[in-house]
Design a protein around this motif. Structure first.
Motif, PDB file in Angstrom:
ATOM      1  N   PRO A 156       0.804  -1.234   0.000  1.00 14.66           N
ATOM      2  CA  PRO A 156       0.000   0.000   0.000  1.00 14.66           C
ATOM      3  C   PRO A 156       0.830   1.274   0.000  1.00 14.66           C
ATOM      4  O   PRO A 156       0.486   2.243  -0.686  1.00 14.66           O
ATOM      5  CB  PRO A 156      -0.841  -0.131   1.270  1.00 14.66           C
ATOM      6  N   ALA A 211      -7.566   4.685   1.116  1.00 17.51           N
ATOM      7  CA  ALA A 211      -7.068   3.445   0.522  1.00 17.51           C
ATOM      8  C   ALA A 211      -7.797   3.058  -0.747  1.00 17.51           C
ATOM      9  O   ALA A 211      -7.515   2.007  -1.308  1.00 17.51           O
ATOM     10  CB  ALA A 211      -7.163   2.304   1.536  1.00 17.51           C
ATOM     11  N   SER A 212      -8.745   3.850  -1.226  1.00 22.70           N
ATOM     12  CA  SER A 212      -9.462   3.515  -2.442  1.00 22.70           C
ATOM     13  C   SER A 212      -9.837   4.791  -3.173  1.00 22.70           C
ATOM     14  O   SER A 212      -9.815   5.895  -2.605  1.00 22.70           O
ATOM     15  CB  SER A 212     -10.729   2.699  -2.145  1.00 22.70           C
ATOM     16  N   GLU A 254     -12.770   6.643  -1.531  1.00 27.29           N
ATOM     17  CA  GLU A 254     -12.417   7.402  -0.336  1.00 27.29           C
ATOM     18  C   GLU A 254     -11.738   8.713  -0.707  1.00 27.29           C
ATOM     19  O   GLU A 254     -11.982   9.759  -0.091  1.00 27.29           O
ATOM     20  CB  GLU A 254     -11.495   6.564   0.556  1.00 27.29           C
ATOM     21  N   VAL A 262      -7.128   1.197  -6.830  1.00 27.93           N
ATOM     22  CA  VAL A 262      -7.799   0.288  -5.901  1.00 27.93           C
ATOM     23  C   VAL A 262      -9.260   0.703  -5.891  1.00 27.93           C
ATOM     24  O   VAL A 262      -9.628   1.695  -5.260  1.00 27.93           O
ATOM     25  CB  VAL A 262      -7.196   0.372  -4.481  1.00 27.93           C
ATOM     26  N   THR A 285     -13.180   1.000  -5.160  1.00 24.90           N
ATOM     27  CA  THR A 285     -13.900   0.947  -3.889  1.00 24.90           C
ATOM     28  C   THR A 285     -14.507  -0.436  -3.674  1.00 24.90           C
ATOM     29  O   THR A 285     -14.483  -0.977  -2.558  1.00 24.90           O
ATOM     30  CB  THR A 285     -14.995   2.024  -3.863  1.00 24.90           C
ATOM     31  N   ARG A 312     -13.409  -3.289  -4.800  1.00 23.67           N
ATOM     32  CA  ARG A 312     -12.348  -4.229  -4.446  1.00 23.67           C
ATOM     33  C   ARG A 312     -11.912  -4.028  -3.001  1.00 23.67           C
ATOM     34  O   ARG A 312     -11.722  -4.991  -2.249  1.00 23.67           O
ATOM     35  CB  ARG A 312     -11.161  -4.033  -5.384  1.00 23.67           C
ATOM     36  N   ARG A 313     -11.761  -2.777  -2.618  1.00 28.57           N
ATOM     37  CA  ARG A 313     -11.341  -2.474  -1.248  1.00 28.57           C
ATOM     38  C   ARG A 313     -12.370  -2.976  -0.232  1.00 28.57           C
ATOM     39  O   ARG A 313     -12.024  -3.618   0.756  1.00 28.57           O
ATOM     40  CB  ARG A 313     -11.143  -0.958  -1.109  1.00 28.57           C
ATOM     41  N   THR A 314     -13.644  -2.688  -0.480  1.00 28.75           N
ATOM     42  CA  THR A 314     -14.679  -3.122   0.467  1.00 28.75           C
ATOM     43  C   THR A 314     -14.805  -4.641   0.488  1.00 28.75           C
ATOM     44  O   THR A 314     -15.055  -5.222   1.547  1.00 28.75           O
ATOM     45  CB  THR A 314     -16.032  -2.487   0.125  1.00 28.75           C
ATOM     46  N   GLU A 334     -12.344  -6.775   0.003  1.00 28.55           N
ATOM     47  CA  GLU A 334     -11.213  -7.270   0.782  1.00 28.55           C
ATOM     48  C   GLU A 334     -11.487  -7.126   2.278  1.00 28.55           C
ATOM     49  O   GLU A 334     -11.237  -8.049   3.064  1.00 28.55           O
ATOM     50  CB  GLU A 334      -9.940  -6.508   0.401  1.00 28.55           C
ATOM     51  N   ALA A 390     -14.475   2.312   4.975  1.00 24.54           N
ATOM     52  CA  ALA A 390     -14.289   2.113   3.535  1.00 24.54           C
ATOM     53  C   ALA A 390     -15.591   2.211   2.759  1.00 24.54           C
ATOM     54  O   ALA A 390     -15.582   2.511   1.551  1.00 24.54           O
ATOM     55  CB  ALA A 390     -13.636   0.752   3.281  1.00 24.54           C
TER      56      ALA A 390
END
Length: 748
Positions: free
Chosen positions: A413, A455-456, A459, A561, A563, A565-567, A569, A614
């Protein structure tokens, strides 16, 4: 009069502690404002001009807020290392000021290194932040080679003043922070009991307001418990003390939340499954019509809830009077079946809940304040105390932390974020210089900031929107303040200090509000530098919008990344930890070996908090995808329901070796196996939507145990364990539907 004064002061202290747990925001604001004030005072004694005063104020602010370590020793090392980093940064800025393209390239490289430094922990993050912010400071005040020696002296003074405030005037040790967090936990627990009192008395139109207050109080108590968890390792003398405090805080939190659920169930005709964090818009039991609590029981419940609140408020006061012991003994007596008032079963459950909450408060008091006077104990109180002593003796200090496999290369990251910020900053420099060859750096600053703690792509988009919104309103405030202050230098500096305090105090609460105070402060700084104009502030909005757009573009096109995919994960992580907690708790309740259940439960809470953050882009009011917004809210609400029941199972299993009403039952492992399998099935479907497995439904957990509705209370397996297993199983099945997982009866 003296007692009344103490009472007023205690009430004010509790309200402040509850609104700002640990006084973290107040400490940050006072320390920063103090460092700036001291810096301005010292520089004024040396006859510094306005440019140097502004530079000193900004350097003191950076030196103060960049340091994030908890212990004073590491803080001192980082601050000492930060000074040469700051001097090198401002020196390079001065030397490259005449070489536009070389300076821009160096700025991008500096940004990359500053973001990449986060992988080295708090110190790497702080040094990178100092390097970037001091370079920005030099651009803001227009440093040149001729003015460099004086500016280096200003920065050195600012760092020294920051050290004085940090280590001498407003020190914050982990032990002190933990002590203040404990006070905040008690204050918020008392506020939650007050909200439950209001729920008991509410009727008609007041009911929804009272229910929301209970939900909000539950969420705030949970937030404080998580903050305490983060301070335990460094704020307690050894691991056994940390685990003791952790257990007692968890007991009090769960007991308070369960009491709210029992009260809500007694007040309605429907079963209440959870209160946790469903704010607002979550489905609630129907509370219309007359309350289900009989009138003759309402007065007794009100009396006992007020007594419970008194126990909580007096828990840290050192009050050990006979009257307080009488209240405690009466409430603890409700844990025995013989002492329950005559009332319907749902109302009797509320009295039991009050008794369990009183026990949790007593355990919390013993853990935090040491042994208490036992001379006034009744047999019920003595039994509760013996249980607590046995539980304390069973604490073994915990196990080893599991190793986590780190990602490498561009998948890491910090590396990904560094590349994205570098690309976004390059775009911001190019676009910013097209808007203004003098103040292009505002676009770069915005691009940098929108990547912090995100992180996305979603965000970053939400954060950029909030910063732009705060900037627009801040420009209006800056115009007004600049017109009022005019050229009154010290009046302007005084307002700057007020705005800086407000900025730090509001930062954890609202990013938009923080951006508002930052922009209003900058308007005053421009006034001090005699560069204020309406065009400058409008340019500030334009550069902010440009920087936000560049950040979003870089995040969307460079190593993106998404959103979703991030959520997904984070959702997978939550489900994995939910399965871990459930399986470990059920295993221990089935007679298996002891496990670190509270640690696993807190890991689940943290994963759920990360998921909730997230999903903000999906649940934000401006999102056009309303169906996804409702789905995200519903999924998070169900996961919070699951987390509550799993957390309570873990707390119950922790009591197994010492609690006389809980005994291991090997049948539980088989009965709960379906729930654990279903969690794994949902996790597999989240990871791969083509997975063909389905969630199984079937007989109730009680029927799998061979139990029925007539199972005696507090038998070999308590009805509380059965209820939580049932609710968890139902919530997991309910979670499958919005996530598109097939549901059906088991085959064969």
């Amino acid at each position: 009069m003296r007692a009344a004064g103490r009472s007023v002061w205690t009430g004010l202290r509790d309200r402040i502690a509850a609104s700002d747990p640990g006084l973290l925001r107040l400490t940050a604001g006072l320390r920063t404002v103090g460092a700036i004030t001291l810096t301005l005072a010292v520089l004024s004694l040396f006859g510094a001009d306005v440019h140097q005063l502004v530079a000193g104020a900004m350097a003191a602010m950076v030196a103060t807020f960049a340091i994030r370590e908890k212990q004073l020793g590491p803080q001192a090392v980082t601050l000492a290392l930060g000074l040469p980093v700051a001097l090198a940064s401002v020196s390079l800025s001065a030397m490259l000021s005449a070489r536009v393209y070389v300076g821009d390239i160096f700025f991008v490289v500096l940004i990359f290194c500053a973001v990449y430094g986060r992988r080295f922990g708090d110190r790497g993050t702080a040094l990178g932040l100092i390097g970037f912010q001091v370079y920005f400071l030099s651009l803001f005040v227009g440093v040149t080679v001729s003015s460099l020696p004086a500016l280096c002296g200003v920065i050195a003074v600012a760092f020294c003043c920051s050290a004085v405030l940090r280590f001498a005037v407003v020190p914050a040790t982990p032990t002190g922070v933990l002590m203040r967090l404990r006070l905040a936990f008690r204050a918020r627990l008392a506020q939650l009991v007050s909200a439950q009192l209001d729920l008991l008395d509410a009727d008609g139109d007041e009911m929804d307001k009272a229910l929301n207050a209970v939900r909000e109080g539950t969420a705030r108590l949970h937030e404080t418990a998580m903050m305490i968890q983060a301070q335990l390792d460094e704020g307690t003398p050894d691991e056994s003390v940390a685990r003791l405090v952790q257990r007692r805080v968890a007991d009090a939190e769960i007991a308070a939340e369960r009491l709210g659920l029992l009260l809500l169930t007694a007040r309605s005709a429907e079963r209440a499954d959870t209160l946790t964090l469903h704010l607002p818009g979550a489905p609630a039991p129907s509370l219309g019509g007359a309350p289900a609590v009989p009138d003759e029981a309402t007065a007794t419940l009100r009396r006992d809830l007020e007594a419970l609140r008194t126990l909580v408020l007096r828990a840290g006061s050192g009050d050990t009077g006979t009257a307080l012991a009488h209240l405690r003994n009466r409430l603890l007596g409700y844990r025995d079946e013989d002492n329950l008032p005559a009332a319907p079963a749902a109302v009797q459950d509320v009295f039991r809940g009050i008794g369990e909450a009183a026990r949790a408060v007593m355990g919390l008091r013993i853990a935090l304040d040491g042994p208490q006077d036992e001379s006034d104990d009744t047999p019920a109180t003595a039994r509760s105390r013996e249980e607590l002593d046995a539980e304390d003796a069973a604490i073994d200090g915990g196990g080893e932390e599991p190793s986590v496999e780190e990602e490498t290369g561009l998948r890491r990251p910090t590396t990904r974020a560094a590349v994205q910020v570098a690309v976004g900053s390059t775009l911001a420099i190019v676009g910013g210089e097209l808007l203004s060859t003098q103040r292009w750096y505002w676009a770069v600053l915005t691009c940098w900031i929108v990547f912090l703690n995100t992180a996305s792509t979603g965000e970053i988009l939400v954060k950029g929107y909030r910063r732009l919104l705060g900037t627009v309103f801040g420009v209006v405030a800056g115009i007004v303040l600049a017109g009022v202050v005019g050229q009154h230098t010290w009046t302007a500096f005084a307002l700057v200090l007020v705005l800086i305090f407000a900025m730090f105090y509001s930062a954890p609460l609202s990013y938009t509000l923080m951006s508002f105070f930052v922009t209003a402060m900058l308007g005053l700084l421009y006034t001090l530098l005699h560069t204020y104009s309406l065009d400058v502030l409008v340019l500030r909005v334009e550069e902010t919008a440009l920087g936000a757009v560049c950040g979003v573009v870089a995040a969307a096109l460079v190593l993106p990344v998404r959103t979703d995919r991030r959520t997904n994960e984070l959702l997978g992580t939550v489900l994995e930890r939910l399965a871990d907690v459930t399986e470990a708790a059920v295993g221990q309740l089935s007679g298996g070996p002891a496990d670190e259940l509270l640690d696993k439960a807190r890991d689940l809470d943290q994963a759920l908090a990360d998921l909730r953050a997230a999903t903000q882009p999906l649940t934000h009011p401006v999102t056009p995808l309303r169906a996804r917004r409702h789905t995200a809210r519903y999924v998070v609400a169900l996961l919070e329901t699951c987390a509550y029941h799993a957390r309570t199972l873990a707390a119950t299993a922790e009591l197994l070796p010492t609690h006389p009403s809980i005994a291991a039952d090997p049948r539980l492992r088989g009965a709960a196996a379906r729930t654990v399998r279903n969690i794994g099935t949902i996790a597999a479907r989240v990871e791969d939507e083509h997975t063909g497995a389905r969630v199984e439904t079937g007989p109730s957990i009680a029927s799998l145990l061979g139990s029925d509705a007539g199972t005696p209370r507090y038998g070999r397996i308590t009805d509380r364990v059965l209820r939580h297993l049932e609710r968890l199983d139902e919530a997991v099945v309910g979670l499958a539907r919005p996530l598109g997982v097939p549901v059906g009866e088991p085959r064969g």
